[in-house]
Scaffold this motif. Sequence first.
Motif, PDB file in Angstrom:
ATOM      1  N   GLN A  37       0.818  -1.211   0.000  1.00  0.00           N
ATOM      2  CA  GLN A  37       0.000   0.000   0.000  1.00  0.00           C
ATOM      3  C   GLN A  37       0.855   1.266   0.000  1.00  0.00           C
ATOM      4  O   GLN A  37       2.004   1.265   0.444  1.00  0.00           O
ATOM      5  CB  GLN A  37      -0.915   0.026   1.241  1.00  0.00           C
ATOM      6  CG  GLN A  37      -2.006  -1.013   1.239  1.00  0.00           C
ATOM      7  CD  GLN A  37      -2.837  -0.935   2.511  1.00  0.00           C
ATOM      8  OE1 GLN A  37      -2.376  -0.446   3.550  1.00  0.00           O
ATOM      9  NE2 GLN A  37      -4.066  -1.414   2.432  1.00  0.00           N
ATOM     10  N   PHE A  71      -4.002   3.354  -0.858  1.00  0.00           N
ATOM     11  CA  PHE A  71      -4.072   3.073  -2.285  1.00  0.00           C
ATOM     12  C   PHE A  71      -3.159   1.888  -2.584  1.00  0.00           C
ATOM     13  O   PHE A  71      -2.149   1.690  -1.893  1.00  0.00           O
ATOM     14  CB  PHE A  71      -3.608   4.290  -3.110  1.00  0.00           C
ATOM     15  CG  PHE A  71      -4.448   5.510  -2.927  1.00  0.00           C
ATOM     16  CD1 PHE A  71      -5.484   5.798  -3.801  1.00  0.00           C
ATOM     17  CD2 PHE A  71      -4.196   6.387  -1.861  1.00  0.00           C
ATOM     18  CE1 PHE A  71      -6.244   6.937  -3.622  1.00  0.00           C
ATOM     19  CE2 PHE A  71      -4.951   7.521  -1.695  1.00  0.00           C
ATOM     20  CZ  PHE A  71      -5.992   7.799  -2.581  1.00  0.00           C
ATOM     21  N   LEU A 124      -0.757  10.884  -6.160  1.00  0.00           N
ATOM     22  CA  LEU A 124      -1.821  10.314  -5.334  1.00  0.00           C
ATOM     23  C   LEU A 124      -2.764  11.399  -4.790  1.00  0.00           C
ATOM     24  O   LEU A 124      -3.987  11.231  -4.787  1.00  0.00           O
ATOM     25  CB  LEU A 124      -1.217   9.517  -4.181  1.00  0.00           C
ATOM     26  CG  LEU A 124      -0.667   8.125  -4.518  1.00  0.00           C
ATOM     27  CD1 LEU A 124      -0.178   7.438  -3.244  1.00  0.00           C
ATOM     28  CD2 LEU A 124      -1.725   7.272  -5.204  1.00  0.00           C
ATOM     29  N   TYR A 128      -6.719  11.754  -5.459  1.00  0.00           N
ATOM     30  CA  TYR A 128      -7.718  11.789  -4.386  1.00  0.00           C
ATOM     31  C   TYR A 128      -8.585  13.040  -4.484  1.00  0.00           C
ATOM     32  O   TYR A 128      -9.811  12.966  -4.305  1.00  0.00           O
ATOM     33  CB  TYR A 128      -7.024  11.741  -3.029  1.00  0.00           C
ATOM     34  CG  TYR A 128      -7.980  11.940  -1.881  1.00  0.00           C
ATOM     35  CD1 TYR A 128      -8.812  10.900  -1.457  1.00  0.00           C
ATOM     36  CD2 TYR A 128      -8.073  13.178  -1.234  1.00  0.00           C
ATOM     37  CE1 TYR A 128      -9.710  11.092  -0.410  1.00  0.00           C
ATOM     38  CE2 TYR A 128      -8.960  13.373  -0.196  1.00  0.00           C
ATOM     39  CZ  TYR A 128      -9.780  12.323   0.217  1.00  0.00           C
ATOM     40  OH  TYR A 128     -10.674  12.522   1.247  1.00  0.00           O
ATOM     41  N   ASP A 133     -10.687   8.347  -2.653  1.00  0.00           N
ATOM     42  CA  ASP A 133      -9.731   7.267  -2.436  1.00  0.00           C
ATOM     43  C   ASP A 133     -10.111   5.965  -3.130  1.00  0.00           C
ATOM     44  O   ASP A 133      -9.284   5.070  -3.275  1.00  0.00           O
ATOM     45  CB  ASP A 133      -9.543   7.008  -0.937  1.00  0.00           C
ATOM     46  CG  ASP A 133     -10.851   6.658  -0.259  1.00  0.00           C
ATOM     47  OD1 ASP A 133     -11.911   6.955  -0.831  1.00  0.00           O
ATOM     48  OD2 ASP A 133     -10.804   6.092   0.852  1.00  0.00           O
ATOM     49  N   SER A 134     -11.367   5.795  -3.537  1.00  0.00           N
ATOM     50  CA  SER A 134     -11.767   4.571  -4.236  1.00  0.00           C
ATOM     51  C   SER A 134     -12.573   4.846  -5.505  1.00  0.00           C
ATOM     52  O   SER A 134     -12.827   3.926  -6.283  1.00  0.00           O
ATOM     53  CB  SER A 134     -12.589   3.666  -3.303  1.00  0.00           C
ATOM     54  OG  SER A 134     -13.769   4.353  -2.885  1.00  0.00           O
TER      55      SER A 134
END
Length: 319
Positions: A37, A71, A124, A128, A133-134
């Motif tokens: 991660q 992530f 990242l 975001y 985040d998903s």
Amino acid sequence: MVDNVVLLGGGGCCCCLFVIFVAIMLALGFKKVESSQWALQYDWWSESVKEDPLTQAGLHFVGIGNYLLTFPATSKYCYFRNFDNSFQPDDDDVFMPPLNVRTSDGLKVTLELEFVYRLQMAKLRDLYMLVGDSGYRNTLVHVASAAISAHATNFSAQAFYGDRGDVQGAFQAALAKELDRVLYITVVSFQLQPAHFPKLYAAAIVETQEMKQDIQVAEQENKTKVIQKQTQLYSARQLAHQIIIKAEGEAQQTLVQNQADVAQFKYRQQVLAEGYSKALNFFSSQGQDAVPNFLSYLKVEALKAHGGSQKTVKLTPVV
């Protein structure tokens, strides 16, 4: 005295409770990052996300009330395919049904494909701030399907079964460009599976492939026959060349033999002429009529040459 003891006991309990509370708060301030991660630190008090991601596995102190946005740090798959029940998917991978696209000649084609992607560590926080985040997985599906569908119209239906390598290369380039531009995602590899065509068109493709194979077989047979005929022609030319060489050799031999015979004949006649000349001179030196004596000499020589032939030769007596 009793009151003092009670006060001291109560103070000790409060200190213990305070220490336990502080320990619990500190413990809650540590968060773990797995080896597979990356994480962004979310500050609950300021409601903001820190710029630099956490990339080292282990415990990290983020503060009380703060938490981590995780992530995947490894490459992941995105599938647009049909799978049987024996396939075991990864929770972080994306699974979607095959794509329905249109070719440049208007035919509806169903595509199965898969590609490997990887998030960009330095981007990242941008990712975001864009999709959460998903949420990037859903956005990834939309961007990928749109890019593939748009570029499918650049190719004919024939290209999807005849030039699939060119189609795959164009799809990979277009998908890599769009995902990098929109979602800061890198495409590691791309695999295009055989396309699915309507039944009538699929039957026509099979028939076309069979005809192509028949043509290839016929062309190969024709090449074989051409080679055979060329071999026969070469053999015939070689045989003719050999015959010509042999005939020229025999002709040369005959010419040389004839030249030798002629030279030998000329030499023999020259020798005979010289002998006859000497004989005639001899008879002339005797003071007699040389010609009759020379002719008589010739008759005697002729008789000697035909002595074994059993022939009768009439000779004129020599006076």
